[in-house]
Design an enzyme around this catalytic site. Sequence first.
Site: not given
Ligand code: NAI
Length: 494
Positions: A409, A385, A414, A446
Amino acid sequence: MTTKDILKKTDIFASLDEDDLSLIEERFIEKKYKSGDYICNEGETGDQMYVIVSGEVEVLKKGEKDVEIEIAVLKAGEVAGVMSIFEQDVRSASLKAKGPVGLLILDRVTFSRLLSDNPPISQMFLRHLSKKLRAENFVVAKLMSGDVDNRMKVAVFDTKPYTRVSFLENNNNEFALRFFEPRLTLDTVSLVTGFGVVCVFVNDTVDERVIKQLRERGVGLIALRCAGYNNVDLEAAYKNGISVTRVPAYSPHAVAEHASTLLLSLNRKVHKAYNRVREGNFSLSGLVGFDLYGKTAGIVGVGRIGKCLAHILSGFGMNVLGYDRTPDKELTEKIGIRYVDMDELFSQSDVISLHAPLLPATRHMINAESIGKMKSGVILINTGRGALIDTVALTEGLKSGKIGAAGLDVYEEEEEVFFEDLSDRVITDDVLARLLSFSNVIVTSHQAFLTREALSGIARITLDNIIEYRQGKQLKELTNTVLPPSVVQQGKKI
Ligand code: NAI
């Protein structure tokens, strides 16, 4: 749970403030019923209303030959007999305890005294009833307009042609989908009139004011068609009894592959080479990259996407470091990822990729201080994000050369620009304009999620979430629910 807590859960008393709730809670009496007990009977005159505290209450109505038919089952937090506290009324149905039941009971005389002594409470009731009337009017208008489509209506906001294709392909005629091009905002919220569900994306505005309007227009579910939910005021949604679902995982490969695309393009300067050769410039000067093999990559947030990227980068022969609150031992065994603290990750990595969610704790986690700890010339990738990075600090890092390249991205502001064709306008966001002026920065709009597989997965899971809601599941009962931190932390029962 106190009487006040129970009253807060009811539709009718939820908007009372603490003082008024204290006044009203004193007026209720508590009563318990055994399984099979009748609480009131159809046809009798009644002057009491009931709030279900525990257990389930059957609502029974007499059919042919006076056989009772169950027409509804009320659960904790639901109310019955509201009419009777305004005027003595003939009960239109019987209430029967389905098992042991606890009730709060308020009678008409006590209630009238409370209203005449406390005008603000009367006003609250008038407000509540007029909102209910408005919601009912929508239903009447729908019936009168001859709209015979009985499918649940879903208003899909901020849609593009590819959104429509993927949703229509996966809908199987289950829902009446209406695609709106504009984003959901306070200005467009009136479009949801008559829809029970709104489907929104990353840049729709779902703040408290919009949520109140959604509630008034009868929306019960906000179905996010993305993983992140930072644009939704979850507390407000919960307070207004609106469920929120998301798509927790849809091809994490799509995003991880895009993160590696940005990395490879920046390192090997593909964006420059592409432009050069098209203009007949076949020089290689300035295109020198480095072997990823043997270098160190730091992944911040090793969740679904972070793990996919760890596999990809480990495939290149990189040493992979991870920072996450919950390290995954299995991943360490599989590919040798080493979990370290943030400072070590920053100081050791040649490439840093961000995959943590945007939370108060992660906002601007990349700032002047953390950039100061990084290796000189580090490549920074962000497909998480935008607000994970303080963009002004990033710009300074790029200017000084501390940051060798950035692949973004996502961008903190944005919502003003991404997903739109603004090619006939000037960019008024100076921070973005400065970022775009660097030859070692690639910004994509994005698009990390934008693969056929991911789009189809998003549509399928979003529609499955809505199917669950249509089956009567709400809040905590929904598989992909998103609850506010206060509820998750307190483990509060719904
Ligand atoms: P996920 O929930 O599987 O993984 C997020 C990880 O971050 C978890 O392992 C969690 O423990 C960790 N985390 C939480 N708080 C943290 C902190 N303070 N410091 C470090 N790590 C921390 O989520 P996923 O599916 O891997 O997605 C991650 C992010 O990617 C989403 O939150 C979303 O914002 C972004 N995203 C972007 C997309 C795009 O098109 N650019 C598409 C999909 C997701």
